[in-house]
Design an enzyme around this catalytic site. Structure first.
Site: not given
Ligand code: ARG
Length: 466
Positions: A161-162, A283, A289, A296, A323, A328
């Site tokens: 711990t710690h 290394s 090394k 890592e 949308y 995208q």
């Molecule tokens: N390549 C676009 C995306 O990944 C697809 C949808 C595009 N739609 C639009 N109305 N431009 O979101």
């Protein structure tokens, strides 16, 4: 610019200027969304079949579309598909190619759908498979850890711990701690999969469509639980990606802790494990090394996953419905996180299968720092009815004396013992072994070899390990 080909065959009708290449590059997602081709084609085939069933598309056109799409899938797989940045994304690349190969019927495929519901569908399909693959990798690592726990139910190392020696624990117990974490990681990913397994297709651009489509059919054929109930939500939320990134981040953080322990354990200061040659690097300047680069890198690469989560949360934060092209930006962090996590899991499993455990070094280290002090206090309470606080104080005095003499609790001479408290006797001292200590911690979930073995058996059944 009359007489010139439209800028873009899909939506170029009202545009007259070729976008400058940098804008085109910014707008295009084809360099990374091409990996959605299978999902895109599958979604399109099901969509075409649904349109035909509903009498929106002729049987003949549907067949031509399906054949054409399957041929395109083969082209992509063979590496001969002519990907074009001007065509922006995988959806328009495939549709344009379909037009080249089957002619005007291709133009009917996009009836009653939009790229907005299309891309959301593709991504949900993709994520489903990606999650299944990652869950498998998580399970493979669990299996390796359970096997290690079975081999090392009695191997003793210092529990910290710690980062200070606290109490001796068994290595099996330590490994099983990660098995538990990975199990919850699988649970979170499977929850994400279940909740995300709803179909956006048919939401069209944002508002649904006037065509008499059958969204339940589409959803069923694509293996979704059902159609998403709100078209605005269907095209505009990416919470399923966020959930994945969050679950992947937590899994990644678990992995990074194990990776960090491997880095510590393989250092000269600990010397608990030796990494195999293939997983250690030298290394370029220091000939002696042997660096744990691979561990890592697992630790470090997890940063990408966490960055992806924060990045996408930031993209979606305050984005108005429905949308917008910002969305995208969901793909690169998703793909990168899935790839990174998968790679880290596979490599970690490899490491855990091939490290050498230096049991003797672990045992010696466990003896340092008076790790059995709590055991002595527990004995005083259990066998002599002292209050724990009083016992704690007495043992504290003994620790002080041992430090003054630079010896361990069990080698403080009898006269010095007695001077601290009459209950401290050589007989009690002889009981302060590491083995007795771990053996005594047999409470449910404790570190005792018996308890570890019991848990190992449960995990073997659960993970079908023979
Ligand atoms: N390549 C676009 C995306 O990944 C697809 C949808 C595009 N739609 C639009 N109305 N431009 O979101």
């Amino acid at each position: 610019m009359a007489g010139r080909d439209p800028v873009n065959p899909m939506w170029g009708g009202r545009f007259c200027q070729e976008p400058d290449t940098l804008i085109q590059e910014m707008n295009a997602s084809i360099s990374y969304d091409q990996r959605l081709y299978r999902q895109d084609i599958r979604g399109s085939i099901v969509h075409a079949r649904m349109l035909a069933r509903q009498g929106i598309l002729s049987e003949e056109d549907m067949k031509a579309i399906e054949q054409g799409l399957l041929a395109i899938e083969q082209e992509i797989e063979a590496g001969t598909f002519p990907f074009a940045t001007e065509l922006e994304d995988i959806h328009m690349n495939i549709e344009a190619r379909l037009t080249d190969t089957i002619g005007p019927a291709a133009g009917r495929l996009h009836t009653a759908r939009s790229r907005n519901d299309q891309v959301a569908t593709d991504l949900r399909l993709w994520l489903r498979d990606a999650i299944d693959g990652i869950v498998e990798c998580l399970e493979a690592l669990q299996v390796t850890l359970v096997r290690g726990a079975a081999d090392h139910a009695e191997t003793i190392l210092p529990g910290l711990t710690h980062l200070q020696n606290a109490q001796p624990v068994t290595l099996g117990h330590h490994l099983l701690a990660y098995v538990e974490m990975l199990e919850r990681d699988k649970g979170r990913l499977n929850d994400t999969r279940r909740r995300g397994n709803m179909c956006p297709l048919g939401a069209a651009a944002l508002a649904g469509t006037s065509f008499p489509i059958d969204r339940a059919f589409t959803a069923g054929e694509l293996g979704f639980e059902g159609p998403m109930a709100n078209s605005l939500d269907a095209v505009s939320d990416r919470d399923f990606v966020l959930e994945f990134l969050a679950a992947a981040s937590i899994a990644g953080v678990h992995l990074s802790r194990l990776a960090e322990e491997l880095v510590l354990w393989s250092s000269q200061q600990f010397g608990f494990i030796t990494l195999p040659d293939a997983l250690a690097t030298g290394s370029s300047i220091m000939p002696q090394k042997r660096n744990p680069d691979v561990a890592e890198l697992i630790r470090g690469k997890v940063g990408r996953i966490l960055g992806g989560l924060v990045g996408l949360l930031t993209v979606i934060k305050a984005l108005p419905l429905a949308y917008a092209k910002d969305l995208q930006e969901d793909k690169e962090p998703l793909f990168d996180a899935a790839d990174t996590l998968r790679m880290a899991l596979i490599v970690m499993t490899d490491i855990m299968q091939h490290i050498t455990i230096n049991s003797e070094a672990m045992r010696i280290a466990a003896g340092h720092g008076h790790t059995t002090a709590t055991d002595l206090a527990d004995i005083l309470v259990q066998e002599h009815n002292l209050a724990f606080r009083e016992a704690h104080h007495i043992v504290g005095e003994l620790v002080k004396e041992a430090d003054r003499r630079d010896c361990s609790l069990d080698t403080v001479p009898p006269d010095a013992l007695e001077a601290i408290h009459p209950l401290l006797t050589p007989a009690i001292q002889r009981r302060l072994t590491l083995e007795a200590s771990v053996k005594s911690r047999s409470s449910f979930g404790g570190t005792a070899p018996n308890e570890v073995q019991r848990q190992v058996e449960l995990w073997k059944t659960r993970l079908h390990i023979s």
